[in-house]
Motif scaffolding. Structure first.
Motif, mmCIF file in Angstrom:
data_model
loop_
_atom_site.group_PDB
_atom_site.id
_atom_site.type_symbol
_atom_site.label_atom_id
_atom_site.label_comp_id
_atom_site.label_asym_id
_atom_site.label_seq_id
_atom_site.Cartn_x
_atom_site.Cartn_y
_atom_site.Cartn_z
ATOM 1 N N LEU A 312 39.507 41.677 31.477
ATOM 2 C CA LEU A 312 40.069 41.060 32.671
ATOM 3 C C LEU A 312 39.346 41.559 33.724
ATOM 4 O O LEU A 312 38.847 40.832 34.856
ATOM 5 C CB LEU A 312 41.515 41.291 32.792
ATOM 6 N N GLU A 313 39.505 42.999 34.027
ATOM 7 C CA GLU A 313 38.453 43.627 35.210
ATOM 8 C C GLU A 313 37.145 43.073 35.340
ATOM 9 O O GLU A 313 36.561 43.231 36.226
ATOM 10 C CB GLU A 313 38.621 45.001 35.000
ATOM 11 N N HIS A 314 36.451 43.091 34.040
ATOM 12 C CA HIS A 314 35.084 42.303 34.045
ATOM 13 C C HIS A 314 34.909 40.995 33.999
ATOM 14 O O HIS A 314 33.806 40.482 33.323
ATOM 15 C CB HIS A 314 34.305 43.326 33.077
ATOM 16 N N GLY A 315 36.022 40.263 34.244
ATOM 17 C CA GLY A 315 35.768 38.740 34.145
ATOM 18 C C GLY A 315 35.028 38.420 35.292
ATOM 19 O O GLY A 315 35.065 38.947 36.523
ATOM 20 N N ILE A 316 34.168 37.572 35.128
ATOM 21 C CA ILE A 316 33.334 36.946 36.356
ATOM 22 C C ILE A 316 34.111 35.905 36.938
ATOM 23 O O ILE A 316 34.559 34.836 36.548
ATOM 24 C CB ILE A 316 32.000 36.477 35.645
ATOM 25 N N ILE A 317 34.185 36.013 38.147
ATOM 26 C CA ILE A 317 35.062 35.042 39.246
ATOM 27 C C ILE A 317 34.183 34.115 39.945
ATOM 28 O O ILE A 317 33.142 34.760 40.674
ATOM 29 C CB ILE A 317 36.085 35.895 40.083
ATOM 30 N N GLY A 318 34.476 32.933 40.116
ATOM 31 C CA GLY A 318 33.513 31.959 40.749
ATOM 32 C C GLY A 318 33.578 30.762 40.003
ATOM 33 O O GLY A 318 33.649 30.327 39.008
ATOM 34 N N GLU A 319 33.538 29.591 41.103
ATOM 35 C CA GLU A 319 33.644 28.292 40.631
ATOM 36 C C GLU A 319 32.308 27.484 41.046
ATOM 37 O O GLU A 319 32.138 26.325 40.576
ATOM 38 C CB GLU A 319 34.498 27.442 41.517
ATOM 39 N N HIS A 320 31.247 28.019 41.797
ATOM 40 C CA HIS A 320 30.125 27.490 42.250
ATOM 41 C C HIS A 320 29.197 27.224 40.907
ATOM 42 O O HIS A 320 29.210 27.960 39.831
ATOM 43 C CB HIS A 320 29.223 28.387 42.909
#
Length: 621
Positions: A312-320
């Motif tokens: 969870l902590e090392h999940g990649i966040i972004g929608e671009h």
């Protein structure tokens, strides 16, 4: 006769006879029970026999005396009570039967023994016959075999199956049903033992009145149920024609683990005291096995929780679309063993992607080791990667495994791989191609199985063509290449990351969620984030720490964010080259931090080692 058995601590397994009216316990040799341990006082505790019962009294010891986990000054003892003196645990055993028949009940019909294990044979007593000796030997063999079998069990179903089978054979019982106390207090019966003559017995309800009595009194029961006024009216007894039953508690350190229930269907011969002794003796290794299995299950559950948390902590966040392409490639490459080269500016999240690959791969259960190749001198890098043997160089006082060995069967992340010295590059290539390494100063090779993920913020193909990086190593690392975009080119992702890190650090610091004012959010979104995601993350943590109210205002933001000019050279010179812009920004940040390099590196979103390189490159004092 009473005895003390050393269950934990010095003289483990030793048994002391408890004779006379007083028995002293302590570190001094003059004590009846001498326990040489630093947590034991010279005169720690005393056992006293009066009014037909034993009690233990603490003698104002430094570390106290506990009975079944509870600190005491004086406590009456029962069979199988645990006495803890400091870090030494003694088991009090008094195999004299205690009759607890209710008024009107016949003691010769029902015996209740306060025990969970009873001595099989006192070596001071002589067996009356060869048959008795043979029976005792058979019992000892059965117990030894059961202890070995339950010690090898790795799950409760396996353990309960072994127990039911062994106890059923030893006691010639129609049913043996272990019952465990599950989290929350729920009882779980383990039906396993079936009578050879009646296969439906396992489905019949057992006598809950007997089980409840044992749990309430914390004492074992042996009963001819049909003639026992306490249990004869039970519906299960009447319906199932239970003629004889016995039940012993399972407990450890005063904690209830469950019971073991056994019965015979009328008109079978009733159980006798020796049967109860055997069942009680069988309970002892089972208690240890239950504790071990539950500890292992707890550790496994905790490990899985931590791994899930890491994912969870090392999940990649972004929608671009640029970061979605990175996530897609990461998901496709994770299940493989291929080497990966991650390319991107400082602070774009190269190690985050590397960890995401590892924790979603078949190697996730093994180690993830990270090494910054630019942070170590060439002489130390090889020792860090490959390890060294004692005496290999000054200061090598013992053998030390390197990161490759620590990451065996796991993943090794090599950050800033472009900074690796040529000699180290050759040795790295050998490990990748042959799976073998040699510690510094050693004469033998060692085999390792490690997945390599490398990262760089340089144009590695260009420095390879310039001869500054081995071409063969470059091709071995560049099996799969992942290019990370800078944050300024990821559109609305900055807003997602701002909200994510703000909420995360509020939770981490235990404060109410902060709200961004409209002006503060506009400034944050308008900032170019030259340090990329790392710089944004550090700014959000700083806001959570320093913001006084529940709303973040512009004055709470760092000066460079309020100014919004980290990406332009001083004076706004549009003709300045990138090096001039970078040098000017570093000077501005260093001035803001009064020369504090640690704080400057945090604001810039780079490692201190990288900042030192930049300061040297731009000749900044």
């Amino acid at each position: 006769m009473a005895q003390l058995f050393v269950r934990q601590g010095p003289k483990l397994g030793a048994t002391y006879e408890v004779e006379g009216d007083e028995v002293s316990i302590g570190r001094e040799k003059t004590n009846d029970v001498c326990l040489p341990h630093e947590t034991i006082s010279r005169f720690h505790a005393r056992l006293i026999f009066e009014d037909g019962a034993w009690s233990v009294t603490d003698l104002r010891s430094s570390n106290g005396t506990r009975v079944n986990g509870r600190k005491i000054e004086r406590e009456t003892l029962r069979h199988m009570d645990e006495i803890q003196c400091g870090e030494v645990v003694l088991l009090f055993m008094d195999d004299s039967p205690v009759l607890l028949a209710e008024e009107g009940a016949a003691p010769e019909i029902t015996q209740v023994l306060s025990s969970s294990t009873i001595r099989m044979l006192n070596t001071k007593e002589k067996a009356a016959s060869t048959d008795e000796l043979e029976a005792i030997n058979r019992g000892v063999v059965l117990l030894f075999r059961l202890s070995n079998e339950v010690g090898a069990c790795r799950s409760l179903p396996e353990l309960m199956s072994k127990l039911s089978e062994a106890a059923g054979k030893a006691l010639e019982a129609d049913r043996v049903v272990p019952i465990t106390v599950e989290p929350g207090g729920r009882l779980r019966p383990w039906f396993g033992r079936r009578s050879a003559s009646n296969a439906v017995l396992a489905e019949m309800p057992i006598s809950t009145s007997i089980v409840n009595h044992v749990r309430r009194e914390k004492a074992a029961v042996l009963s001819e149920v049909e003639r026992d006024e306490r249990f004869s009216g039970s519906a299960s007894v009447v319906r199932n024609r239970i003629g004889s039953a016995m039940c012993v508690p399972l407990a450890s350190g005063g904690r209830e683990l469950g019971v073991i229930y056994a019965d015979r269907i009328a008109p079978a011969e009733p159980f006798v005291r020796e049967d109860l002794e055997m069942l009680a003796a069988m309970a002892m290794p089972v208690v240890v096995a239950i504790e071990n299995i539950r500890s292992a299950e707890h550790l496994k559950s905790e490990r899985e929780r931590l791994v899930d948390q890491m994912k969870l902590e090392h999940g990649i966040i972004g929608e671009h679309e640029s970061i979605r392409a990175v996530i897609d490639l990461t998901e496709r490459v994770a299940p493989t063993d291929s080497s990966v080269l991650i390319v991107g500016d400082s602070g774009t999240g190269k190690e985050l992607v590397a960890r995401a690959i590892h924790y979603n791969s078949p190697r996730s259960g093994r180690a993830f080791e990270a090494v910054n190749c630019a942070a170590l001198a060439p002489s130390l890098l090889e020792s860090e990667l490959f390890g060294h043997v004692k005496g290999a160089f000054t200061g090598a006082i013992q053998d030390k495994p390197g990161r490759f060995e620590l990451a065996d069967k796991g993943t090794l992340f090599l950050d800033e791989i472009g900074e690796m010295p040529p000699d180290s590059q050759a040795k790295l290539l050998r490990v990748i191609e042959q799976g073998e390494l040699r510690r510094v100063g050693d004469t033998r090779d060692r085999t390792v199985d490690v997945r390599i993920i490398a990262a760089t913020n340089k144009k590695l193909d260009r420095i390879t063509s310039e001869g500054k990086f081995r071409e063969d190593l470059f091709y071995r690392l560049n099996i799969v290449r992942i290019d990370l975009p800078p944050l300024r080119s990821r559109g609305d992702d900055a807003g997602l990351l701002i909200d994510h890190f703000l909420a995360r650090y509020c939770e981490k610091c235990g404060r109410k969620p902060l709200v961004l004012s409209v002006k503060a959010r506009d400034l944050l979104l308008g900032y170019q984030w030259p340090g990329n995601v790392r710089e944004l993350k550090n700014v959000m943590e700083r806001l959570v720490v320093v913001c006084r109210g529940d709303e973040v205002r512009p004055e709470d933001l760092p000066p460079e964010v309020r100014a919004g000019r980290p990406h332009a050279a001083a004076g706004g010179d549009a003709t300045a080259n990138l090096a001039d812009v970078e040098r000017e920004h570093i000077l501005r940040v260093m001035a803001h931090t009064s020369g504090n390099k640690k704080e400057a590196a945090a604001i810039l979103g780079i490692d201190r080692s990288t900042l030192y390189s930049k300061l040297k490159q731009y000749d900044i004092e």
